[in-house]
Design an enzyme around this catalytic site. Structure first.
Site, PDB file in Angstrom:
ATOM      1  N   GLU A 277      57.859  49.303  33.666  1.00  0.00           N
ATOM      2  CA  GLU A 277      58.727  48.439  34.459  1.00  0.00           C
ATOM      3  C   GLU A 277      59.459  47.466  33.532  1.00  0.00           C
ATOM      4  O   GLU A 277      59.923  46.415  33.956  1.00  0.00           O
ATOM      5  CB  GLU A 277      57.972  47.740  35.581  1.00  0.00           C
ATOM      6  CG  GLU A 277      56.696  47.059  35.221  1.00  0.00           C
ATOM      7  CD  GLU A 277      55.968  46.529  36.459  1.00  0.00           C
ATOM      8  OE1 GLU A 277      56.556  45.760  37.217  1.00  0.00           O
ATOM      9  OE2 GLU A 277      54.795  46.903  36.641  1.00  0.00           O
TER      10      GLU A 277
ATOM     11  N   CYS B 127      53.680  48.638  38.724  1.00  0.00           N
ATOM     12  CA  CYS B 127      52.486  48.994  37.940  1.00  0.00           C
ATOM     13  C   CYS B 127      51.858  50.320  38.371  1.00  0.00           C
ATOM     14  O   CYS B 127      51.000  50.865  37.681  1.00  0.00           O
ATOM     15  CB  CYS B 127      51.434  47.897  38.056  1.00  0.00           C
ATOM     16  SG  CYS B 127      52.085  46.273  37.705  1.00  0.00           S
TER      17      CYS B 127
ATOM     18  N   HIS C 287      43.709  48.218  39.602  1.00  0.00           N
ATOM     19  CA  HIS C 287      44.829  47.588  38.903  1.00  0.00           C
ATOM     20  C   HIS C 287      44.457  46.122  38.680  1.00  0.00           C
ATOM     21  O   HIS C 287      44.054  45.432  39.614  1.00  0.00           O
ATOM     22  CB  HIS C 287      46.116  47.689  39.722  1.00  0.00           C
ATOM     23  CG  HIS C 287      47.197  46.800  39.188  1.00  0.00           C
ATOM     24  ND1 HIS C 287      47.672  46.932  37.908  1.00  0.00           N
ATOM     25  CD2 HIS C 287      47.860  45.746  39.734  1.00  0.00           C
ATOM     26  CE1 HIS C 287      48.595  46.018  37.697  1.00  0.00           C
ATOM     27  NE2 HIS C 287      48.727  45.276  38.786  1.00  0.00           N
TER      28      HIS C 287
HETATM   29  C1  LIG Z   1      52.266  41.681  38.709  1.00  0.00           C
HETATM   30  C2  LIG Z   1      51.449  42.852  38.973  1.00  0.00           C
HETATM   31  O1  LIG Z   1      50.810  43.396  38.074  1.00  0.00           O
HETATM   32  C3  LIG Z   1      51.384  43.382  40.359  1.00  0.00           C
HETATM   33  C4  LIG Z   1      50.302  42.692  41.122  1.00  0.00           C
HETATM   34  O2  LIG Z   1      49.146  42.958  40.936  1.00  0.00           O
HETATM   35  S1  LIG Z   1      50.760  41.499  42.262  1.00  0.00           S
HETATM   36  C5  LIG Z   1      49.264  40.552  42.555  1.00  0.00           C
HETATM   37  C6  LIG Z   1      49.037  39.577  41.428  1.00  0.00           C
HETATM   38  N1  LIG Z   1      50.195  38.740  41.211  1.00  0.00           N
HETATM   39  C7  LIG Z   1      50.583  38.376  39.987  1.00  0.00           C
HETATM   40  O3  LIG Z   1      49.963  38.714  38.998  1.00  0.00           O
HETATM   41  C8  LIG Z   1      51.860  37.569  39.918  1.00  0.00           C
HETATM   42  C9  LIG Z   1      51.952  36.770  38.638  1.00  0.00           C
HETATM   43  N2  LIG Z   1      51.003  35.670  38.613  1.00  0.00           N
HETATM   44  C10 LIG Z   1      51.239  34.472  39.264  1.00  0.00           C
HETATM   45  O4  LIG Z   1      52.264  34.287  39.914  1.00  0.00           O
HETATM   46  C11 LIG Z   1      50.195  33.392  39.096  1.00  0.00           C
HETATM   47  O5  LIG Z   1      49.528  33.582  37.896  1.00  0.00           O
HETATM   48  C12 LIG Z   1      49.180  33.296  40.268  1.00  0.00           C
HETATM   49  C13 LIG Z   1      49.948  33.091  41.583  1.00  0.00           C
HETATM   50  C14 LIG Z   1      48.355  34.564  40.369  1.00  0.00           C
HETATM   51  C15 LIG Z   1      48.252  32.110  40.058  1.00  0.00           C
HETATM   52  O6  LIG Z   1      49.062  31.005  39.767  1.00  0.00           O
HETATM   53  P1  LIG Z   1      48.672  29.459  39.859  1.00  0.00           P
HETATM   54  O7  LIG Z   1      49.167  28.922  41.129  1.00  0.00           O
HETATM   55  O8  LIG Z   1      49.137  28.802  38.621  1.00  0.00           O
HETATM   56  O9  LIG Z   1      47.108  29.465  39.795  1.00  0.00           O
HETATM   57  P2  LIG Z   1      46.057  28.927  40.873  1.00  0.00           P
HETATM   58  O10 LIG Z   1      46.119  29.773  42.097  1.00  0.00           O
HETATM   59  O11 LIG Z   1      46.200  27.475  41.044  1.00  0.00           O
HETATM   60  O12 LIG Z   1      44.719  29.208  40.064  1.00  0.00           O
HETATM   61  C16 LIG Z   1      44.302  30.534  39.828  1.00  0.00           C
HETATM   62  C17 LIG Z   1      42.824  30.642  40.175  1.00  0.00           C
HETATM   63  O13 LIG Z   1      42.106  29.790  39.285  1.00  0.00           O
HETATM   64  C18 LIG Z   1      41.259  28.931  40.024  1.00  0.00           C
HETATM   65  N3  LIG Z   1      41.149  27.677  39.249  1.00  0.00           N
HETATM   66  C19 LIG Z   1      42.091  26.754  39.059  1.00  0.00           C
HETATM   67  N4  LIG Z   1      41.594  25.766  38.262  1.00  0.00           N
HETATM   68  C20 LIG Z   1      40.324  26.088  37.968  1.00  0.00           C
HETATM   69  C21 LIG Z   1      39.282  25.483  37.185  1.00  0.00           C
HETATM   70  N5  LIG Z   1      39.470  24.325  36.558  1.00  0.00           N
HETATM   71  N6  LIG Z   1      38.083  26.101  37.099  1.00  0.00           N
HETATM   72  C22 LIG Z   1      37.866  27.291  37.737  1.00  0.00           C
HETATM   73  N7  LIG Z   1      38.825  27.914  38.500  1.00  0.00           N
HETATM   74  C23 LIG Z   1      40.030  27.324  38.600  1.00  0.00           C
HETATM   75  C24 LIG Z   1      41.968  28.754  41.349  1.00  0.00           C
HETATM   76  O14 LIG Z   1      41.090  28.315  42.368  1.00  0.00           O
HETATM   77  C25 LIG Z   1      42.487  30.155  41.583  1.00  0.00           C
HETATM   78  O15 LIG Z   1      41.439  30.993  42.041  1.00  0.00           O
HETATM   79  P3  LIG Z   1      41.382  31.469  43.571  1.00  0.00           P
HETATM   80  O16 LIG Z   1      42.675  32.155  43.846  1.00  0.00           O
HETATM   81  O17 LIG Z   1      40.211  32.402  43.613  1.00  0.00           O
HETATM   82  O18 LIG Z   1      41.224  30.226  44.377  1.00  0.00           O
END
Ligand SMILES: CC(=O)CC(=O)SCCNC(=O)CCNC(=O)[C@H](O)C(C)(C)COP(=O)(O)OP(=O)(O)OC[C@H]1O[C@@H](n2cnc3c(N)ncnc32)[C@H](O)[C@@H]1OP(=O)(O)O
Length: 447
Positions: free
Chosen positions: A83, A120, A244
């Site tokens: 991709e 993916c 995945h």
């Molecule tokens: C892209 C692909 O390959 C296709 C897919 O699979 S799509 C599905 C996955 N999506 C993606 O990968 C999209 C790209 N990623 C993102 O947009 C972001 O990384 C994300 C949305 C996944 C997370 O972003 P974020 O808002 O910065 O993180 P946030 O949700 O606050 O924290 C991540 C995790 O860490 C946890 N966390 C945060 N601070 C923490 C700490 N101090 N100690 C332990 N855990 C902590 C949060 O609780 C959260 O876990 P849960 O979801 O289980 O509650």
């Protein structure tokens, strides 16, 4: 029916690494445990300035061909899943074949080449295409090479920046395979979704939180569809369940959902009833909202039970080993999860020829696919032959300023005014050397 499946695997990681808790978290003002515990990631792999999807894919394919003693005339098909393509017309497989022809006698003139796209998921689809081509008897006794390759970069400042990565996997698909046999049973969950996409742009537009929900919904549908073509699933029947893995925290959520779904109306649900009650049934609730809240409560309890933890630690956690050290490799991600599982089996000296894997692939946009694979006699030698640990150890550890430079170098529209020096020395590998007269990317083999 002769078995068809994966006969050989080779992995190539981008040669740079970004330490997420040590280098990324302090710059973002985040607690390092957000990365190590929340997302489940220690490091991301990045491409050095002379690496891209072609060099990584070609290097993985060369490693595979050398290990299997293959020449171009032996290969009937080369498909690339990515991709991160930089060319809207000419497939990446032609660039990779061109690289390989620089170092082997003979050529791939006879080979059918293509490029597969569904985020993916595309690597799994390319394996399907190769499987069908072999099964249809159109392969003239030649195997196919399927290459998954991506530079999974997000725009600077996007929440996805924490989940970047770069690497490639090359797989040989053949009759009488050494590693796994593919089953004909498959389940799909597929819907038009706008969660993660790249409409004529290099970096994704992504609704991160929604993308997580879309992943879970499509996986559930794929599981239901898979159940419709197989007998009831017993999770204990599968030695490992590679998913995945955009980041291990995502798989933690998906595995819990899958477990709840599969144990419903089984002895496993009964066994847990005294401890956490039976699963909420929608008919017992006044509205959907109340039902969903009850389900969330049940899931919170379920994940603390010994029964669930034992399954997760045995069948899922071992699939996350490589992902934790390399980040998201998009099309390669489920394939390195499979390799992580096989490496775990090797470490445990596990005798599991004939055992099965439940493989769950996913692509944004969005589609999930689930199928089973059966472990074959030659798996051990193939996995012992991998040098991924040496590659990971050899990665150059980027400082924050260096990371910013590397990101700029790989951003197509960025006018990088200063030359960024390479961080590692190419050694027996394909390298990007610049652009040709028609704006094509050019490659050489560096001895
Ligand atoms: C892209 C692909 O390959 C296709 C897919 O699979 S799509 C599905 C996955 N999506 C993606 O990968 C999209 C790209 N990623 C993102 O947009 C972001 O990384 C994300 C949305 C996944 C997370 O972003 P974020 O808002 O910065 O993180 P946030 O949700 O606050 O924290 C991540 C995790 O860490 C946890 N966390 C945060 N601070 C923490 C700490 N101090 N100690 C332990 N855990 C902590 C949060 O609780 C959260 O876990 P849960 O979801 O289980 O509650």
């Amino acid at each position: 029916m002769t078995a068809v499946g994966i006969d050989g695997i080779e992995i190539w990681t981008g040669k740079l690494k970004l330490d997420l808790p040590g280098t990324f978290a302090p710059e973002k003002g985040d607690d390092p445990e957000k990365y190590t515990k929340g997302l489940g990631l220690n490091n991301s792999s990045f491409p050095d300035v002379y690496e891209d999807i072609v060099t990584m894919g070609a290097n993985a394919a060369k490693g595979l061909m050398d290990r299997k003693g293959l020449e171009p005339e032996d290969i009937g098909r080369i498909d690339v899943a990515t991709e991160s393509a930089f060319d809207h017309s000419k497939p990446v497989s032609t660039y990779i074949a061109g690289c390989l022809e620089q170092v082997y006698d003979g050529d791939f003139t006879h080979a059918n080449k293509g490029e597969r796209k569904f985020a993916c998921l595309a690597g799994t689809q390319a394996i399907d295409d190769a499987y069908n081509w072999i099964r249809a008897g159109r392969n003239r006794d030649r195997p196919a090479i399927v290459i998954t390759t991506d530079t999974a970069l997000y725009a600077r400042g996007d929440p996805g920046e924490a989940t970047q990565g770069a690497g490639a996997v090359a797989m040989l698909i053949d009759e009488d395979p050494s590693i796994v046999e593919l089953s004909t049973d498959q389940g799909y969950g597929s819907k038009d979704e706008t969660d993660f996409l790249k409409p004529n742009q290099q970096f994704p537009s992504v609704d991160g939180k929604r993308s997580v929900q879309v992943y879970l919904s499509r996986m559930r549908e794929a599981l239901e569809d898979y159940e419709s073509v197989t007998d009831d699933i017993e999770l204990e029947d599968f030695a490992y369940a590679p998913f995945h893995t955009p980041f291990p925290g995502m798989v933690r959520k998906a595995a819990l959902l899958a477990y709840r779904h599969v144990i419903r109306d089984t002895a496993h649900e009964d066994a847990l009833a005294d401890e956490i009650g039976r699963q909420p049934r929608e008919s017992e609730y006044e509205d959907r909202e109340a039902y969903e809240e009850a389900i969330r409560g049940y899931m919170d309890d379920l994940k603390t039970t010994e029964q669930y933890q034992t399954w997760y630690d045995t069948a899922v956690e071992p699939t996350l080993g490589l992902s934790r050290e390399v980040g998201n490799w998009y099309t390669s991600s489920v394939h390195i999860a499979r390799v992580s599982a096989l490496r775990d089996a090797l470490t445990r000296d596990r005798e599991f020829v004939g055992d099965t894997l439940l493989v769950a692939s996913y692509g944004s946009g969005a589609q999930a696919e689930i199928h089973a694979e059966t472990i074959r006699e030659g798996w051990r030698a193939e996995i012992e032959g991998l040098d991924i640990d040496d590659q990971l150890d050899a990665r150059y550890d980027l400082t924050w300023d260096e990371y910013e430079d590397v990101h700029d170098v790989h951003e197509y529209d960025m006018d990088v005014e200063r030359e960024v020096e390479e961080f590692t020395q190419p050694d027996g590998e394909f390298v990007f050397t610049g652009w040709g007269r028609m704006n094509e990317r050019k490659y050489e083999y560096a001895e």
